[in-house]
Design an enzyme around this catalytic site. Sequence first.
Site, PDB file in Angstrom:
ATOM      1  N   GLY A 283     -53.731 -12.129  90.941  1.00  0.00           N
ATOM      2  CA  GLY A 283     -53.248 -13.491  90.950  1.00  0.00           C
ATOM      3  C   GLY A 283     -52.013 -13.442  91.590  1.00  0.00           C
TER       4      GLY A 283
ATOM      5  N   GLU B  98     -55.401  -6.365  94.237  1.00  0.00           N
ATOM      6  CA  GLU B  98     -54.780  -7.519  95.006  1.00  0.00           C
ATOM      7  C   GLU B  98     -55.047  -8.555  93.719  1.00  0.00           C
ATOM      8  OE1 GLU B  98     -53.802 -10.598  95.850  1.00  0.00           O
ATOM      9  OE2 GLU B  98     -55.398 -10.825  97.042  1.00  0.00           O
TER      10      GLU B  98
ATOM     11  N   CYS C 142     -54.906 -17.204  96.063  1.00  0.00           N
ATOM     12  CA  CYS C 142     -53.801 -16.509  95.320  1.00  0.00           C
ATOM     13  C   CYS C 142     -52.621 -16.738  95.701  1.00  0.00           C
ATOM     14  CB  CYS C 142     -54.254 -14.767  95.257  1.00  0.00           C
ATOM     15  SG  CYS C 142     -54.249 -14.115  97.071  1.00  0.00           S
TER      16      CYS C 142
END
Length: 484
Positions: free
Chosen positions: A253, A251, A285
């Site tokens: 940017g 997971e 993010c």
Amino acid sequence: MTLLTDGWTDSLYSGGWRAGGGGVSDVIEPATGAALGSIGVASAEDVHSAAAAAAVAQRDWARRRPEERASVLRRAGLLFEQHAAEIEDWIVRETGAIAPKAQLETHIAAAECFEASALPSYPHGDVLTSNDPRWSFARRLPAGVVTVIAPFNFPLILAIRAVAPALALGNAVLLKPDLRTAVSGGVGIARVFEEAGLPEGLLHLLPGGADVGEAAVVASEVRIIAFTGSTAAGRAVGALAGTHLKRVHLELGGNNALVVLPGADLPLAASAGAFGSFMHQGQICMTTGRHLVHESLYDDYVAALSEKATRLPIGDPAAGDVAIGPIIDEKQLLRIDDIVKRTVEAGGRVAAGATHEGLFYRPTVLTDLDANSAAWTEEVFGPVAPVRSFATLDEAAALAGENDYGLSLGILGDVGTAMDLADLVPSGKIHINEQTVSDEANAPFGGVGWSGNGSRIGGLETNLDAFTDTQWLTVRSSIAPYPF
């Protein structure tokens, strides 16, 4: 009883609280520069020892009754609720978060544990058809040892969302938090599970640098790596995991777009845009990194967003009621400032902000941008709102999808038009009439492209896929006949 006052100073958690082979690291309050304490730092040797111990403990944990594992997760959720104020104080001081952000972290941490507590009793397989006279099953089994590597920005949420389901499904966990937020994202979690009755050896807290992260990926006992962090770091983790044939959930940017359609309610849109770009100083993010506004609303939207940026109170979140706290450290602040300066030097205009005092960077609005502007193409990870206009829906789709990230998309305005646009932009998450920052424990979370390798966290099915292996099992009433 308090969780975070005694026992962990200068220590890591691996077979109890003890000194780490990497020495100690100060826990710094970014708003003041004060040292809040010190945490033990792991060495690569600590990681390999922890992985070996975790593998042994995991075998017994996997054999425990589902209700036993569920009970530990429920108690952990209750402990996050009972000790929320204490944990939130650390989040505010250690991460520079405002109080509502800290409260969100403890709320979701509890919810993640409660959601995970349903996993042990959830169906763990399927009955398959077979052309032979036998029973045929696909069953889910714990993977073994899971490494969780979490970042500084939402340290509690981004760790517990992998730790909780991994443990609930019968795995052991090596947790490597960011050293800058090792209390919020590590000590609190270890103490909660310690008090919840998690058997020893199943959770190891291993703060450290790149060498510790590498060891936590390559250790032979580790089967799965759940990594949350920058795209650059994720590429390195993914490459290392691939070399060692490990399953990896990335997971990463985002450079998320918020599209304001013609006819959208301007005050509500500007409020959503300000929250999306400036919440937690843009260090998320899912932050709104690009504002795409229909040309009919562009000037008014820029004015309204700039006014909000100018009026938001800035300061030490632990000392008063503010909306904007400090950037996590000087390195990150200088990176933000460099992107803004390069954008302005290339022709961009500052409509608000673009100044800082210490680690406090003022909410910034940038206009007169093009496709090559640094603030438009790069993930800023700071309180910066770049704004461009569009004329048609096709142009909006092209602009929203012109970068390599694909994490979150927000669309404000007419729902039918938003639905048409949503089908044109690749994204792991789409929010219609909401900004780009959103997370719930029961919802799948993940991105595509440079934002990661799909939804790997959140919800029963997603977590089951993430932290178990599927095994084919067949059963006959007697030994099958063969022609040999």
